[in-house]
Design a protein around this motif. Sequence first.
Motif, mmCIF file in Angstrom:
data_model
loop_
_atom_site.group_PDB
_atom_site.id
_atom_site.type_symbol
_atom_site.label_atom_id
_atom_site.label_comp_id
_atom_site.label_asym_id
_atom_site.label_seq_id
_atom_site.Cartn_x
_atom_site.Cartn_y
_atom_site.Cartn_z
ATOM 1 N N HIS A 79 -8.340 4.341 -2.487
ATOM 2 C CA HIS A 79 -8.212 3.125 -1.674
ATOM 3 C C HIS A 79 -7.686 3.473 -0.295
ATOM 4 C CE1 HIS A 79 -9.042 0.557 -4.996
ATOM 5 N NE2 HIS A 79 -7.989 0.945 -5.686
ATOM 6 N N CYS A 105 -12.092 0.629 2.040
ATOM 7 C CA CYS A 105 -10.857 0.205 2.714
ATOM 8 C C CYS A 105 -10.622 -1.299 2.624
ATOM 9 C CB CYS A 105 -10.918 0.558 4.198
ATOM 10 S SG CYS A 105 -11.092 2.310 4.523
ATOM 11 N N ARG A 120 -0.904 6.172 -6.172
ATOM 12 C CA ARG A 120 -2.002 5.575 -6.929
ATOM 13 C C ARG A 120 -3.178 5.226 -6.010
ATOM 14 N NH1 ARG A 120 -0.467 0.461 -10.122
ATOM 15 N NH2 ARG A 120 -2.476 -0.551 -9.878
ATOM 16 N N ASN A 121 -2.856 4.718 -4.840
ATOM 17 C CA ASN A 121 -3.929 4.381 -3.898
ATOM 18 C C ASN A 121 -4.739 5.615 -3.505
ATOM 19 O OD1 ASN A 121 -3.759 1.545 -3.660
ATOM 20 N ND2 ASN A 121 -1.902 1.759 -2.437
ATOM 21 N N SER A 167 -9.380 8.717 -0.201
ATOM 22 C CA SER A 167 -8.883 7.671 0.675
ATOM 23 C C SER A 167 -9.037 7.969 2.173
ATOM 24 C CB SER A 167 -7.405 7.468 0.340
ATOM 25 O OG SER A 167 -6.842 6.488 1.146
ATOM 26 N N GLU A 187 -6.921 6.661 -6.401
ATOM 27 C CA GLU A 187 -8.056 5.770 -6.656
ATOM 28 C C GLU A 187 -8.994 5.650 -5.455
ATOM 29 O OE1 GLU A 187 -6.293 2.192 -8.208
ATOM 30 O OE2 GLU A 187 -5.616 3.218 -10.021
ATOM 31 N N PHE A 211 0.836 -1.203 0.000
ATOM 32 C CA PHE A 211 0.000 0.000 0.000
ATOM 33 C C PHE A 211 0.871 1.253 0.000
ATOM 34 C CE2 PHE A 211 -2.673 3.295 1.793
ATOM 35 C CZ PHE A 211 -3.884 3.069 1.152
ATOM 36 N N ASN A 267 2.790 2.052 -3.285
ATOM 37 C CA ASN A 267 1.950 2.650 -4.337
ATOM 38 C C ASN A 267 1.031 3.719 -3.783
ATOM 39 O OD1 ASN A 267 2.534 0.990 -6.817
ATOM 40 N ND2 ASN A 267 2.157 -0.589 -5.290
ATOM 41 N N VAL A 326 -6.077 -3.466 -3.657
ATOM 42 C CA VAL A 326 -5.367 -2.225 -3.943
ATOM 43 C C VAL A 326 -4.122 -2.530 -4.767
ATOM 44 C CG1 VAL A 326 -6.136 -1.086 -1.872
ATOM 45 C CG2 VAL A 326 -4.041 -2.384 -1.816
ATOM 46 N N ALA A 327 -3.560 -1.477 -5.320
ATOM 47 C CA ALA A 327 -2.327 -1.636 -6.065
ATOM 48 C C ALA A 327 -1.238 -2.091 -5.124
ATOM 49 C CB ALA A 327 -1.939 -0.295 -6.673
#
Length: 231
Positions: A83, A210, A77-78, A181, A81, A71, A74, A229-230
């Motif tokens: 996440h 989450c 990106r999270n 997020s 997006e 997590f 990345n 998640v990524a």
Amino acid sequence: MVCELGQCDGSGWIEVDPTTARPCGCREIKARRAASRRLGTGIPKRFRGVGFDRKPIADMDQQLLRPIRGFVRNIGRNLDEGHGLWLYGDVGTGKTSIAMLVSKAVLEAGRSVAIYSMPRLLADIKETYEESSQRSYMQLFERLCGVDLLHIDDLGAEKRTEWVLEQLYAIVNERWQEQRSMVVTTNLIDPEELRAQIGARTVSRLTEMCVQIPLMGRDKRSAASDLEVAA
Ligand SMILES: Nc1ncnc2c1ncn2[C@@H]1O[C@H](COP(=O)(O)OP(=O)(O)O)[C@@H](O)[C@H]1O
Ligand SMILES: [Mg+2]
């Protein structure tokens, strides 16, 4: 008081002529600093050195930390997006430390974070109702919903009232809608108890946003849930 810019006498005003004065630049600096203090932003002192290579996280089950490492790797990106992480488990299992590590990574990536305990969050909301308050409820709400990461520690530790449930839902729902997020920690493990304490609608939104990471203590090795998640 002393002017940080060395331009006024500390009053925040610069005399133009005997009857007029203009605001000094130090006023804005002070206001900005006070606003960020009020937002509960920044990592609390105790957790500033938090890292994978430091206690208590270094002593934790490495298998359990894998999704956290992914997590954090990345993080950009999270955040983009929407996440987040939901860390739950017994007291003293490292939930707060891990959440702080994530927030630290967010700051290091140049993104914004607001860190709150539930009682502090509720107190800040209540304060906006005061006539003397420097900001309106909407200003606070927009900041809470606008930061890249909203980090709430010890969700469910607060006294439960209808007002509290509504406040929490309003924020979580807004972030859910905007795909922003969140990282939350809670000692509540039983899903029934959790819904009773923080409200079924809020639990449902958070579950969508989450990845759930159970931290149940050293002896009970618990596998983290599958990650979407990524990583
Ligand atoms: N900097 C530190 N060095 C060593 N141990 C720590 C440090 N910070 C916290 N701990 C310990 O690590 C454990 C996990 O703390 P914490 O992350 O606050 O857990 P939780 O939020 O799950 O209650 C606790 O036993 C705590 O005393
Ligand atoms: Mg904690």
